[in-house]
Design a protein around this motif. Structure first.
Motif, PDB file in Angstrom:
ATOM      1  N   HIS A  95       0.833  -1.201   0.000  1.00 24.01           N
ATOM      2  CA  HIS A  95       0.000   0.000   0.000  1.00 24.01           C
ATOM      3  C   HIS A  95       0.870   1.254   0.000  1.00 24.01           C
ATOM      4  O   HIS A  95       0.597   2.226  -0.734  1.00 24.01           O
ATOM      5  CB  HIS A  95      -0.905  -0.017   1.241  1.00 24.01           C
ATOM      6  CG  HIS A  95      -1.910   1.104   1.255  1.00 24.01           C
ATOM      7  ND1 HIS A  95      -1.627   2.348   1.775  1.00 24.01           N
ATOM      8  CD2 HIS A  95      -3.196   1.164   0.802  1.00 24.01           C
ATOM      9  CE1 HIS A  95      -2.686   3.135   1.650  1.00 24.01           C
ATOM     10  NE2 HIS A  95      -3.644   2.440   1.058  1.00 24.01           N
ATOM     11  N   MET A  96       1.926   1.244   0.812  1.00 27.18           N
ATOM     12  CA  MET A  96       2.814   2.402   0.886  1.00 27.18           C
ATOM     13  C   MET A  96       3.515   2.654  -0.443  1.00 27.18           C
ATOM     14  O   MET A  96       3.806   3.807  -0.787  1.00 27.18           O
ATOM     15  CB  MET A  96       3.846   2.200   2.003  1.00 27.18           C
ATOM     16  CG  MET A  96       3.257   2.241   3.403  1.00 27.18           C
ATOM     17  SD  MET A  96       4.475   1.807   4.675  1.00 27.18           S
ATOM     18  CE  MET A  96       5.661   3.128   4.469  1.00 27.18           C
ATOM     19  N   ALA A  97       3.784   1.576  -1.173  1.00 25.03           N
ATOM     20  CA  ALA A  97       4.485   1.720  -2.445  1.00 25.03           C
ATOM     21  C   ALA A  97       3.615   2.385  -3.506  1.00 25.03           C
ATOM     22  O   ALA A  97       4.136   2.993  -4.445  1.00 25.03           O
ATOM     23  CB  ALA A  97       4.959   0.365  -2.946  1.00 25.03           C
ATOM     24  N   PHE A  98       2.304   2.292  -3.359  1.00 24.81           N
ATOM     25  CA  PHE A  98       1.409   2.791  -4.406  1.00 24.81           C
ATOM     26  C   PHE A  98       0.413   3.834  -3.905  1.00 24.81           C
ATOM     27  O   PHE A  98      -0.499   4.201  -4.644  1.00 24.81           O
ATOM     28  CB  PHE A  98       0.642   1.626  -5.040  1.00 24.81           C
ATOM     29  CG  PHE A  98       1.527   0.664  -5.778  1.00 24.81           C
ATOM     30  CD1 PHE A  98       2.052   0.989  -7.016  1.00 24.81           C
ATOM     31  CD2 PHE A  98       1.869  -0.552  -5.222  1.00 24.81           C
ATOM     32  CE1 PHE A  98       2.882   0.120  -7.694  1.00 24.81           C
ATOM     33  CE2 PHE A  98       2.701  -1.438  -5.893  1.00 24.81           C
ATOM     34  CZ  PHE A  98       3.212  -1.099  -7.134  1.00 24.81           C
ATOM     35  N   HIS A  99       0.572   4.277  -2.661  1.00 18.09           N
ATOM     36  CA  HIS A  99      -0.372   5.267  -2.125  1.00 18.09           C
ATOM     37  C   HIS A  99       0.380   6.405  -1.445  1.00 18.09           C
ATOM     38  O   HIS A  99       1.472   6.225  -0.910  1.00 18.09           O
ATOM     39  CB  HIS A  99      -1.337   4.609  -1.132  1.00 18.09           C
ATOM     40  CG  HIS A  99      -2.301   3.675  -1.786  1.00 18.09           C
ATOM     41  ND1 HIS A  99      -1.949   2.388  -2.129  1.00 18.09           N
ATOM     42  CD2 HIS A  99      -3.599   3.839  -2.171  1.00 18.09           C
ATOM     43  CE1 HIS A  99      -2.996   1.792  -2.701  1.00 18.09           C
ATOM     44  NE2 HIS A  99      -3.998   2.654  -2.737  1.00 18.09           N
ATOM     45  N   ASP A 100      -0.241   7.557  -1.464  1.00 10.67           N
ATOM     46  CA  ASP A 100       0.321   8.739  -0.824  1.00 10.67           C
ATOM     47  C   ASP A 100       0.279   8.570   0.698  1.00 10.67           C
ATOM     48  O   ASP A 100      -0.750   8.184   1.264  1.00 10.67           O
ATOM     49  CB  ASP A 100      -0.495   9.969  -1.250  1.00 10.67           C
ATOM     50  CG  ASP A 100      -0.069  11.213  -0.528  1.00 10.67           C
ATOM     51  OD1 ASP A 100       1.115  11.548  -0.578  1.00 10.67           O
ATOM     52  OD2 ASP A 100      -0.947  11.840   0.113  1.00 10.67           O
ATOM     53  N   ALA A 101       1.402   8.872   1.346  1.00 12.80           N
ATOM     54  CA  ALA A 101       1.505   8.651   2.796  1.00 12.80           C
ATOM     55  C   ALA A 101       0.548   9.536   3.579  1.00 12.80           C
ATOM     56  O   ALA A 101       0.031   9.123   4.630  1.00 12.80           O
ATOM     57  CB  ALA A 101       2.941   8.896   3.253  1.00 12.80           C
TER      58      ALA A 101
END
Length: 484
Positions: free
Chosen positions: A304-310
């Protein structure tokens, strides 16, 4: 010296039998022909007879011929070797019918002049040791399984089936606690009846909600030896009886931070008390499940972190590019239009300058929410960077005019939503401040055509359209055609 020897002789004669009787091993003595000369109490339990009734008789008087033949063969091997002979064998005890795996050591005994007297036998119960060895092997193979990219339900089922293979009378289950921490869901229990699994799926945890519901609520192991007569199972007595369940031991599955993740349970058909080895198995199995659950959750979090804004949790540029390619493919396949919206906030920097980046982050979170509420589930809202957002409107109309109108309507809905005043609650160590901020947005819209120019940089075009909207006074929408 003579007095000391006399004391030793008295000790040997008076206490040797008491020592042998106290030992947990089976101990016996036979002559060379296989006739019993002595045995201890543990051996009496095996034959189900007293020593006085065993002495003078052979194995053939107490067990079936096949087993007696195996005993005699091992005796002869020890005598032929002239030394220690060790073998393993499963034995059923006559006194209560229970089975043990014994490691049997047989040693030939000789007189001082080398004449064979008979055989001394000593057998130790190694059932627990062997089961632990098997469990450790199973545990290692399960940990290796976790290193592979296997879905969590498959890993949890492997744990359940693995424990059941080691213990034929076990029926195991794993239940997971939902995100709210109130219900047990996603059960993995292949040996339990389907109707039973369906009935308990989604049950709310609490004291008196069977073994698992109670264990998850209390965060501690719950052992119910007799389901039919235990208050925790009163609401489910009929269901358990229909499923043929006699006992249930449930262990909470805890995370490394001691948060409850679910439960691991062992069922039996009959009433059954928890033994020491069972405690080890249920604790270790729950720990295995915990490792599997946490590992998979970490993997999902990293993905999720790899493909979503933190900050906002919206798709980032990487996922946006993937969604855009999917949208282009869908346009070609279904001959429908799509649209890309590029959104830039008009009055964002003054908020950051006056109240700090924390205030800006809070506003961006609100902007992300407002945009998401204006689009459909099939659409994609992504944070492009800073105060810029991109929206992909998928699966619009197949007719050009209708598609353009729908894209413009959604863009206007977003513009109006983002122009409403913002109430930003800024917290610090001293006080909480409520700041009202006005922030509009300039939006560029480009229609994605399904029959031509699918290799065009549609986001770049939408960005250009957004700058035209800013040039015309901001808080505007500018529509560009993707045709050359």
């Amino acid at each position: 010296m003579n007095q000391q020897m006399l004391s030793l002789a008295n000790f040997t004669e008076d206490n040797l039998r008491a020592i042998l009787q106290a030992l947990p091993a089976l101990i016996w003595l036979k002559n060379a022909d296989g006739v019993y000369l002595a045995c201890n109490g543990r051996f009496e339990q095996f034959f189900g007879a007293l020593e006085k009734d065993i002495i003078g008789r052979t194995d053939y008087d107490f067990v079936n011929k096949e087993l007696a033949d195996s005993f005699r063969a091992n005796d002869l091997l020890a005598m032929q070797k002239g030394g220690l002979h060790i073998n393993e064998e499963w034995i059923s005890f006559a006194n209560d019918g229970h089975r043990e795996l014994l490691e049997t050591s047989k040693t030939p005994l000789y007189t001082a002049d080398g004449k064979l007297i008979g055989i001394l036998g000593i057998a130790h119960d190694i059932t627990k040791r062997k089961q632990l060895e098997k469990y450790e092997k199973f545990r290692s193979s399960t940990l290796e399984l976790l290193a592979k990219n296997i879905p969590l339900p498959s890993v949890l089922e492997a744990i359940v089936r693995g424990v059941e293979l080691l213990h034929a009378n076990f029926m195991c289950s794993i239940l997971l606690l939902d995100k709210e921490g109130k219900h047990l869901v996603d059960g993995v229990a292949p040996s339990l009846p389907t109707f039973y699994n369906q009935a308990i799926n989604g049950v709310e945890i609490g004291i008196g909600v069977g073994s698992c519901g109670t264990a998850a609520f209390l965060g501690q192991r719950v052992v119910v030896d007799d389901i039919a007569n235990h208050p925790y199972w009163e609401p489910y007595a009929e269901l358990a009886a229909r499923a043929g369940l006699g006992s249930c031991w449930s262990q909470p599955i805890l995370s490394s931070e001691l948060q409850i993740l679910g439960t691991f349970a062992i069922y039996h058909r009959e009433k059954n008390a928890l033994a020491d080895l069972d405690v080890y198995i249920i604790e270790q199995s729950a720990q295995l499940a915990s490792i599997a659950i946490e590992r998979k959750r970490i993997e999902l979090k990293m993905q999720h972190m790899a493909f979503h804004d933190a900050l906002t949790g919206l798709p980032n540029r990487s996922l946006l590019d993937d969604r855009l390619e999917q949208t282009k493919a869908a346009c070609r396949r279904h001959h429908r239009f799509a649209a890309v919206l590029f959104i830039d906030l008009d009055n964002f920097k003054p908020l950051n300058d006056e109240h700090g980046h924390n205030a800006g982050d809070l506003l961006l979170l609100e902007v992300a929410l407002r945009i998401s509420l204006c689009v459909r589930e099939v659409d994609t809202v992504a944070r492009f960077g800073g105060d810029e957002f991109v929206v992909i409107l998928s699966d619009l109309e197949s007719e050009l005019t209708h598609a353009e109108q729908l894209a413009c309507d959604i863009a206007e809905k977003i513009r109006a939503s983002l122009s409403a005043p913002y109430q930003i609650n800024i917290s610090n160590t001293h006080k909480q401040t409520c700041v009202q901020h006005h922030c509009t947005a300039s939006i560029g819209v480009v229609l994605l055509r399904h029959l031509q120019h699918n290799d065009i940089d549609i986001i770049k075009l939408a960005d250009q359209a957004m700058y035209q909207a800013k040039a015309t006074g901001r808080n505007k929408i500018c529509f560009l055609d993707s045709k050359p």
